[in-house]
Design a protein around this motif. Structure first.
Motif, PDB file in Angstrom:
ATOM      1  N   GLU A  90     -18.321   5.930  31.876  1.00  6.73           N
ATOM      2  CA  GLU A  90     -19.249   7.051  32.064  1.00  6.73           C
ATOM      3  C   GLU A  90     -19.295   8.021  30.882  1.00  6.73           C
ATOM      4  OE1 GLU A  90     -15.339   7.594  33.973  1.00  6.73           O
ATOM      5  OE2 GLU A  90     -16.957   6.344  34.655  1.00  6.73           O
ATOM      6  N   THR A  91     -18.559   7.778  29.817  1.00  3.49           N
ATOM      7  CA  THR A  91     -18.547   8.665  28.648  1.00  3.49           C
ATOM      8  C   THR A  91     -19.828   8.475  27.842  1.00  3.49           C
ATOM      9  OG1 THR A  91     -16.151   8.512  28.535  1.00  3.49           O
ATOM     10  CG2 THR A  91     -17.274   9.317  26.585  1.00  3.49           C
ATOM     11  N   THR A  92     -20.435   9.594  27.444  1.00  2.00           N
ATOM     12  CA  THR A  92     -21.650   9.532  26.627  1.00  2.00           C
ATOM     13  C   THR A  92     -21.300   9.676  25.150  1.00  2.00           C
ATOM     14  OG1 THR A  92     -22.026  11.915  26.714  1.00  2.00           O
ATOM     15  CG2 THR A  92     -23.012  10.573  28.485  1.00  2.00           C
ATOM     16  N   ARG A  93     -22.279   9.375  24.322  1.00  2.00           N
ATOM     17  CA  ARG A  93     -22.093   9.475  22.883  1.00  2.00           C
ATOM     18  C   ARG A  93     -21.782  10.920  22.485  1.00  2.00           C
ATOM     19  NH1 ARG A  93     -27.125   8.463  21.049  1.00  2.00           N
ATOM     20  NH2 ARG A  93     -27.496  10.678  20.966  1.00  2.00           N
ATOM     21  N   ASP A  94     -22.476  11.867  23.066  1.00  2.00           N
ATOM     22  CA  ASP A  94     -22.268  13.276  22.714  1.00  2.00           C
ATOM     23  C   ASP A  94     -20.883  13.767  23.118  1.00  2.00           C
ATOM     24  OD1 ASP A  94     -24.801  13.454  21.588  1.00  2.00           O
ATOM     25  OD2 ASP A  94     -25.721  14.015  23.513  1.00  2.00           O
ATOM     26  N   GLN A  95     -20.383  13.308  24.254  1.00  2.00           N
ATOM     27  CA  GLN A  95     -19.020  13.666  24.656  1.00  2.00           C
ATOM     28  C   GLN A  95     -18.012  13.110  23.656  1.00  2.00           C
ATOM     29  OE1 GLN A  95     -19.050  11.916  28.594  1.00  2.00           O
ATOM     30  NE2 GLN A  95     -18.861  13.953  29.546  1.00  2.00           N
ATOM     31  N   ALA A  96     -18.220  11.883  23.216  1.00  2.00           N
ATOM     32  CA  ALA A  96     -17.302  11.278  22.251  1.00  2.00           C
ATOM     33  C   ALA A  96     -17.340  12.026  20.929  1.00  2.00           C
ATOM     34  CB  ALA A  96     -17.663   9.807  22.047  1.00  2.00           C
ATOM     35  N   LYS A  97     -18.539  12.332  20.457  1.00  2.00           N
ATOM     36  CA  LYS A  97     -18.659  13.076  19.203  1.00  2.00           C
ATOM     37  C   LYS A  97     -18.028  14.460  19.312  1.00  2.00           C
ATOM     38  CE  LYS A  97     -22.738  11.299  16.890  1.00  2.00           C
ATOM     39  NZ  LYS A  97     -24.084  11.677  16.436  1.00  2.00           N
ATOM     40  N   ASN A 128     -23.390  -0.838  26.860  1.00  2.00           N
ATOM     41  CA  ASN A 128     -23.788   0.510  26.481  1.00  2.00           C
ATOM     42  C   ASN A 128     -24.291   0.481  25.041  1.00  2.00           C
ATOM     43  OD1 ASN A 128     -24.076   3.233  25.957  1.00  2.00           O
ATOM     44  ND2 ASN A 128     -22.138   3.805  26.886  1.00  2.00           N
ATOM     45  N   THR A 129     -25.555   0.807  24.848  1.00  2.00           N
ATOM     46  CA  THR A 129     -26.164   0.718  23.517  1.00  2.00           C
ATOM     47  C   THR A 129     -25.865   1.925  22.639  1.00  2.00           C
ATOM     48  OG1 THR A 129     -28.217   1.668  24.356  1.00  2.00           O
ATOM     49  CG2 THR A 129     -28.030  -0.746  24.332  1.00  2.00           C
ATOM     50  N   GLN A 130     -25.256   2.971  23.199  1.00  2.00           N
ATOM     51  CA  GLN A 130     -24.922   4.152  22.406  1.00  2.00           C
ATOM     52  C   GLN A 130     -23.650   3.941  21.582  1.00  2.00           C
ATOM     53  OE1 GLN A 130     -24.643   7.406  25.135  1.00  2.00           O
ATOM     54  NE2 GLN A 130     -26.858   7.666  25.253  1.00  2.00           N
ATOM     55  N   PHE A 131     -22.892   2.920  21.871  1.00  2.00           N
ATOM     56  CA  PHE A 131     -21.641   2.642  21.183  1.00  2.00           C
ATOM     57  C   PHE A 131     -21.749   1.316  20.465  1.00  2.00           C
ATOM     58  CE2 PHE A 131     -20.369   5.630  24.455  1.00  2.00           C
ATOM     59  CZ  PHE A 131     -19.551   6.493  23.751  1.00  2.00           C
ATOM     60  N   PRO A 132     -21.019   1.079  19.454  1.00  2.00           N
ATOM     61  CA  PRO A 132     -19.956   1.881  18.849  1.00  2.00           C
ATOM     62  C   PRO A 132     -20.517   2.952  17.910  1.00  2.00           C
ATOM     63  CG  PRO A 132     -20.137  -0.192  17.689  1.00  2.00           C
ATOM     64  CD  PRO A 132     -21.127  -0.238  18.820  1.00  2.00           C
ATOM     65  N   ILE A 133     -19.735   3.997  17.741  1.00  2.00           N
ATOM     66  CA  ILE A 133     -20.037   5.039  16.747  1.00  2.00           C
ATOM     67  C   ILE A 133     -18.775   5.262  15.920  1.00  2.00           C
ATOM     68  CG2 ILE A 133     -21.860   6.205  18.027  1.00  2.00           C
ATOM     69  CD1 ILE A 133     -19.805   8.276  18.905  1.00  2.00           C
ATOM     70  N   ILE A 134     -18.988   5.688  14.692  1.00  2.00           N
ATOM     71  CA  ILE A 134     -17.869   5.899  13.774  1.00  2.00           C
ATOM     72  C   ILE A 134     -18.016   7.272  13.134  1.00  2.00           C
ATOM     73  CG2 ILE A 134     -16.708   5.080  11.687  1.00  2.00           C
ATOM     74  CD1 ILE A 134     -17.786   2.285  12.327  1.00  2.00           C
TER      75      ILE A 134
END
Length: 150
Positions: A90-97, A128-134
């Motif tokens: 349930e984690t979103t890209r914005d939460q991770a950033k 989940n298409t928002q990940f991976p992010i670096i």
């Protein structure tokens, strides 16, 4: 001198052989890596005084990211601290950033002046298409650069 004139073919052959021997040793010295330094050369001399305890860092980051992360791994490679975070479904890209700067600040100022910090977020949900992010923070800088949003 009479010997050299009388046996000039043998003398010339000996001179050529001696020259070939010198050229051979010279070329092998150039080609052979006799340098006992590591692959990084002297670029890692800076990090000898600043040590990163990966086990302790992993433990601290697991506590900080407990609500969004399933797994956290810390690895040091040269002058880069690589942090791999597997986020909850349930984690979103914005939460991770949003946790990126908090992760970077969990390391001391001395470490941040010497090491680059690279944070790789992946999702437990492979669809989940928002990940991976670096995220990447160059040593001595205070901000993290992120990969382009999808």
């Amino acid at each position: 001198m009479k010997f050299f004139k009388k046996h000039k073919n043998i003398t010339l052959l000996l001179v050529i052989i001696v020259l070939f021997v010198f050229v051979y040793f010279y070329l092998t010295k150039i080609m052979k890596n006799v340098d006992n330094k590591a692959i990084y050369g002297d670029r890692l001399e800076v990090v000898e005084n600043v040590n990163v305890n990966t086990d302790e860092a992993t433990k601290i980051l697991k506590e900080k990211l407990g609500n969004i992360a399933d797994n956290v791994t810390v690895r040091v490679q040269g002058r880069i601290i690589e942090i791999m975070v597997t986020c909850n479904v349930e984690t979103t890209r914005d939460q991770a950033k949003g946790t990126g700067q908090e992760i970077a600040e969990s390391f001391s100022e001395d470490i941040r002046k010497v090491y680059d910090i690279q944070i790789m977020y992946s999702s437990a949900n492979k669809e989940n298409t928002q990940f991976p992010i670096i995220g990447y923070m160059h040593y001595g800088k205070n901000t993290i650069s992120w990969t382009k949003d999808r």
